[in-house]
Design a protein around this motif. Structure first.
Motif, PDB file in Angstrom:
ATOM      1  N   ASP A   1      20.633  -6.395  -1.139  1.00 39.97           N
ATOM      2  CA  ASP A   1      19.410  -7.064  -1.570  1.00 39.97           C
ATOM      3  C   ASP A   1      18.851  -6.578  -2.903  1.00 39.97           C
ATOM      4  OD1 ASP A   1      19.226  -8.957   0.427  1.00 39.97           O
ATOM      5  OD2 ASP A   1      18.130  -7.627   1.773  1.00 39.97           O
TER       6      ASP A   1
ATOM      7  N   VAL B   1       9.945 -12.980   3.550  1.00 37.37           N
ATOM      8  CA  VAL B   1      10.818 -12.889   2.373  1.00 37.37           C
ATOM      9  C   VAL B   1       9.981 -12.594   1.126  1.00 37.37           C
ATOM     10  CG1 VAL B   1      12.383 -14.220   0.895  1.00 37.37           C
ATOM     11  CG2 VAL B   1      12.627 -14.337   3.379  1.00 37.37           C
TER      12      VAL B   1
ATOM     13  N   ARG C   1      13.200  -8.838   3.961  1.00 36.95           N
ATOM     14  CA  ARG C   1      14.302  -9.800   4.043  1.00 36.95           C
ATOM     15  C   ARG C   1      15.052  -9.719   5.382  1.00 36.95           C
ATOM     16  NH1 ARG C   1      15.326 -12.413  -0.547  1.00 36.95           N
ATOM     17  NH2 ARG C   1      17.513 -12.859  -0.170  1.00 36.95           N
TER      18      ARG C   1
END
Ligand code: SF4
Ligand code: SF4
Length: 437
Positions: free
Chosen positions: A16, A240, A245
């Motif tokens: 991420d 998000v 996430r």
């Protein structure tokens, strides 16, 4: 921004991180700067899209850690409104970058016990649980009616959290929360032209359930059969946006599992923020071998309610409404989904409506997920700017298409002493059909 090298290697943690391929698309041209609300208000390069992308690049090159206070501040002062994406000639998908940057901050961020508790309560314990959220929504309305705002403001002089809660209470819409349990099926009127599943959302269902019902009625009236599937949950957009996430991915998996078995042509959503996130499930789950393909297939079937109505065309003629109407474009519909012509085309088909122009209708109102709670001062500046334009346009009705925008705009109008009514596009269409012969 300090340009000192801290370490000669990427300072992101595993997974991420803002995608280098997206960062490299930025050619520093600055075309996005005039469209960025935070750059307009703060006037600082690091609070522009270009400046924030530079910070993300610096973290790849070891010059600044995502845990650095400046990195965190500039990344969180962003609205994630994505106006810069629309302006960018190089195709920089900025929303994906800033959401990944926030997830890096959250990996190591330490909060005070109370702030941690509030975040856990909202993101983990309420949004994914419709019954709990409906209960808390009713409590919040009751607290508003009992005048808890004034008390919280008083306590807020000493306790910052109370001041924040008072600010949140100001956002509660007028009237009662509406969360009617929808029938599982809205049969199409006349010849069935499509069959869709309605995505109910979390806050949308708890506070604007009547808008969900109106959406289903409008679709059904136009030959679109609507099913309301059980098992769906919060789309995960707020998670998000807030850098959570992993939680967003878990909610995405639950929604895909609940909705993909349905024999429908589309998954229809009327909340712009949810729609933008649902359409990006493929990106969210791209590294999950078991879910990536399913997520792509799911996302390809997501449509905003205005999109499917405009694409298929109205078969039922709307009834007349005598009013001046302005349309404020939700960022995640306009910039996140590139849906702009469709809502305007639908408004233009309501007889008697006079569309009045609203300056900066494509600018964020300051709602931006939980931005009006997490960044109240900046949010208010943007809301005041919006209210000045609204006063100049002076419509009877302000139309938008997202629960956060509805609450923020209504609060701004109430505070400014204006009398403009704020309505979701689907509520306006439903009202128009109610007046049809
Ligand atoms: S994000 Fe796009 S518009 Fe903004 S500076 Fe980079 S390339 Fe230019
Ligand atoms: S998302 Fe909005 S606030 Fe953030 S950098 Fe882009 S234009 Fe500015």
């Amino acid at each position: 921004m300090a340009d000192t090298v801290i370490r000669p290697a990427a300072l992101y943690l595993d997974g991420d991180a803002p995608a280098q391929e997206l960062i490299q698309r930025c050619v520093h041209c600055g075309f996005c700067l005039p469209t960025c609300p935070t750059y307009a208000v703060l006037g600082i390069e690091a609070d522009s899209p270009r400046g924030r992308i530079r910070l993300m690049k610096d973290a790849w090159e070891g010059r600044i850690a995502p845990q650095n206070a400046a990195f965190e501040r500039h990344v969180y002062q962003c609205l994630d409104c994505r106006a810069c994406e629309t302006a960018c000639p190089s195709g920089v998908e900025y929303g994906k970058l800033v959401e990944a940057a926030r997830s890096q901050v959250e990996r190591t961020r330490r909060r005070g016990a109370m702030a941690h508790f509030v975040r856990w309560l909202a993101l983990d314990q309420l949004l994914p649980h419709p019954r709990r959220l409906a209960f808390v929504t009713r409590l919040t309305y009751a607290a508003r009616d009992l005048g808890a705002g004034a008390l919280l403001r008083l306590v807020g002089r000493r306790v910052p959290l109370a001041a924040r809660l008072a600010g949140s209470l100001d956002l509660v819409p007028a009237g009662r929360p509406s969360a009617p349990a929808l029938p599982l099926l809205f049969p199409a009127a006349g010849t069935r032209r499509a069959r869709v599943a309605l995505f109910e959302g979390c806050i949308q269902r708890a506070a604007f359930g009547a808008t969900n019902a109106a959406t289903a009625r409008v679709l059904a009236r136009n030959g679109i059969e609507v099913v309301v599937a059980e098992g769906q949950t919060c789309c995960g957009a707020l998670h998000v946006h807030a850098g959570e996430r992993a939680a967003g991915r878990e909610l995405a998996r639950r929604n895909i599992a609940a909705l993909e078995p349905l024999d429908v042509d589309a998954f229809v959503v009327n909340a712009a923020g949810c729609g933008a996130n649902l359409k990006e499930y493929g990106w969210l789950l791209k590294d999950d071998a078991r879910w990536a393909e399913r997520a792509e297939r799911f996302a390809a079937k997501v449509k905003d309610a205005s999109e499917i109505l405009a694409d298929l065309g109205l078969t039922a003629a709307p009834g007349p409404l005598d009013a001046n109407v302005a349309y404020d474009e939700p960022c995640h519909l306009l910039h996140g989904q590139k849906v702009s012509a469709q809502p305007k085309a639908l408004l233009a088909q309501i007889p008697g409506l006079r569309i009045v122009p609203l300056a900066e209708a494509d600018w964020c109102c300051g709602s931006a997920g939980i931005y009006n709670v997490s960044q109240p001062d900046l949010s208010r500046k943007l809301l005041h700017r919006k209210m000045e334009h609204l006063r100049a346009a002076a419509p009877d009705i302000l139309v938008t298409a997202n629960p956060g925008c509805l609450m923020q705009l209504e609060a701004g109008i109430r505070e400014s002493g204006m009398r403009t009514e704020v309505l979701h596009l689907m509520d306006l269409l439903d009202r128009s059909y109610a007046s049809a012969p």
